[in-house]
Design an enzyme around this catalytic site. Sequence first.
Site, PDB file in Angstrom:
ATOM      1  N   ASP A 205       0.866  -1.281   0.078  1.00  0.00           N
ATOM      2  CA  ASP A 205      -0.078   0.140   0.085  1.00  0.00           C
ATOM      3  C   ASP A 205       0.949   1.215  -0.056  1.00  0.00           C
ATOM      4  OD1 ASP A 205      -2.209   1.914   0.520  1.00  0.00           O
ATOM      5  OD2 ASP A 205      -3.324  -0.011   1.094  1.00  0.00           O
ATOM      6  N   HIS A 291      -2.787   3.471  -4.659  1.00  0.00           N
ATOM      7  CA  HIS A 291      -2.447   2.939  -3.448  1.00  0.00           C
ATOM      8  C   HIS A 291      -0.695   2.465  -3.427  1.00  0.00           C
ATOM      9  CE1 HIS A 291      -5.546   3.409  -0.617  1.00  0.00           C
ATOM     10  NE2 HIS A 291      -6.623   3.230  -1.445  1.00  0.00           N
ATOM     11  N   GLU A 355      -9.817   3.080  -5.064  1.00  0.00           N
ATOM     12  CA  GLU A 355      -9.618   4.368  -4.603  1.00  0.00           C
ATOM     13  C   GLU A 355      -8.610   5.056  -5.606  1.00  0.00           C
ATOM     14  OE1 GLU A 355     -10.819   4.735  -0.175  1.00  0.00           O
ATOM     15  OE2 GLU A 355      -8.953   3.614  -0.418  1.00  0.00           O
TER      16      GLU A 355
END
Length: 557
Positions: A205, A291, A355
């Site tokens: 991440d 990410h 995202e």
Amino acid sequence: MKLPVAGLCLTFLTTTTAFAASTLAPALIPQPQKLELGVGEFHLRPDTKILASLASLGTAKQLAARLRPSTGYPLKVHTKFFSDTAADNAILLTTRNARTNLGPEGYELTVSTHSVVLRAPTQAGLFYGAQTLRQLLPPEIFSTNVVEDFNWQMPCVRIEDWPRFKWRGLMLDVSRHFYTKAEVEKILDLMALYKLNRFHWHLTDDQGWRIEIKKYPRLTQVGAWRDQSSVVPPNPPETNAHPAWAEPAAGKFGPDGRYGGFYTQQDIREVVAYAAARHITVVPEIEMPGHSVAALAAYPHFSCSGGPYSTNAKAGVGDGIYDPANPGTFKFLEGVLTEVFRLFPGQYVHIGGDEVRKEYWAKSPDCQALMKQEGFTNADQLQSYFVKRMAAFIGAHGKTPIGWSEILQGGLATNAVVMDWIGGAVEAASAGHDVVMTPTTYCYFDHYQSTNHATEPRAIGGFLPLKQVYSFEPVPANLPAPDDSRILGAQANLWTEYVASLPHAEYMLFPRLCALAEVVWSPKDARNWKDFQQRLAVNERRLDESGVNYRRQTAAE
Ligand code: ACM
């Protein structure tokens, strides 16, 4: 110590419902499909034998090893070649004459006063039967030290059991905070006790890359470390006073004082084997195309902006997305995944997809040129292009890609499984895709367990009490048969921005994970909150004995 009355006949009570009444029934979690309570008890003694068919020897030895620390009994495992019938003062594990309609994870367990018989068509079934057997014993069986002069008895029961769903999972984010191999293994042991079978390992991440990739050593040399443990604003001192809150252990700082860590490929192999011995499949997650700050801190030329990137950045700072207009990006990710395929024998590889800050693609001249060339009119199509390319690569290697809800945007790859956290399950399942349910409202274990935040360790927000987890129905109401069969199951997610230590992680997981285990294993119509609470009281003692820092039922909502 009370000894069994030899030859006492076992008479099973006929239950009118599938389940015995709460107070008398053993406190099993998850509740089995069918349980009939008998009369009397079986007493485990130092000279009790464990008998196994040849094929079941490994599972039998595992059970013997599990019973040893608290009982101190060096229970002998004998191979039984010629017979598969019950024997006096013995626990028999066998696949012979097992009913195949119990399925690949089902089992039958009969405890009578003089013998125990555990029969299942597979080793997984026997393993789950052995977990039930452990829970039939007093909670002291989970003690890590010998409990002297104890009466190790279990009630006479007949159980037939199998899971409702095949995906019964937990995701652990080891990027925002790092969890060592030993810590992960403790979590795997607890998952196995509650018959969970998918460990989704969120290995990369923005704030840390945690898996050694030989071809790209900078991923861990650079991407696994940052200046501070915290990735969010520091806690106000009063929240640090909560007993579940702790600083990260000293072992999580490198010689230069920086925070982080990673798993070597050997560590990964060991965790995968540890999980496999517990019938848990590890699902690795390598996040893309968003990410990805940690990866891009190591290799900035695979981003649109070219960097600089730093793992010291707070969550969401920096675009952290790969550049789909650079062919080198795909070569790089294929190189990473090729090593991932070799390390993880399971079918599924998770590629994130959530995202993505696509506004950075929209600003990039190279991305605009690519979109023009492909005839794309919006950035969702670019996301779909990225995911489809990687999904095809994964498919070509015989594996199945999974991604978060957003992989539906711009068109779903034909071979992809959707992990629904913000919707998309019905759309994906109706189109013939498998789906794993993990909606924020029921499955996000980083959320608060009380509305009174002053009584809780600081959390990311939300409110997810135990009762709400217990009330979760994984199959969406608007997904009729036969598409409902596309729902593989569900999992809990523990994101760790605010969770820096194993005791704190345990506090967020337990007992909510026990509730989720019952949701994914037990029959839908057997759910009974009051009965579950009673069983949890016994379960708390199991967790005490196991040294788990769980949240007590007496804590306020
Ligand atoms: C997610 O929680 N971003 C999948």
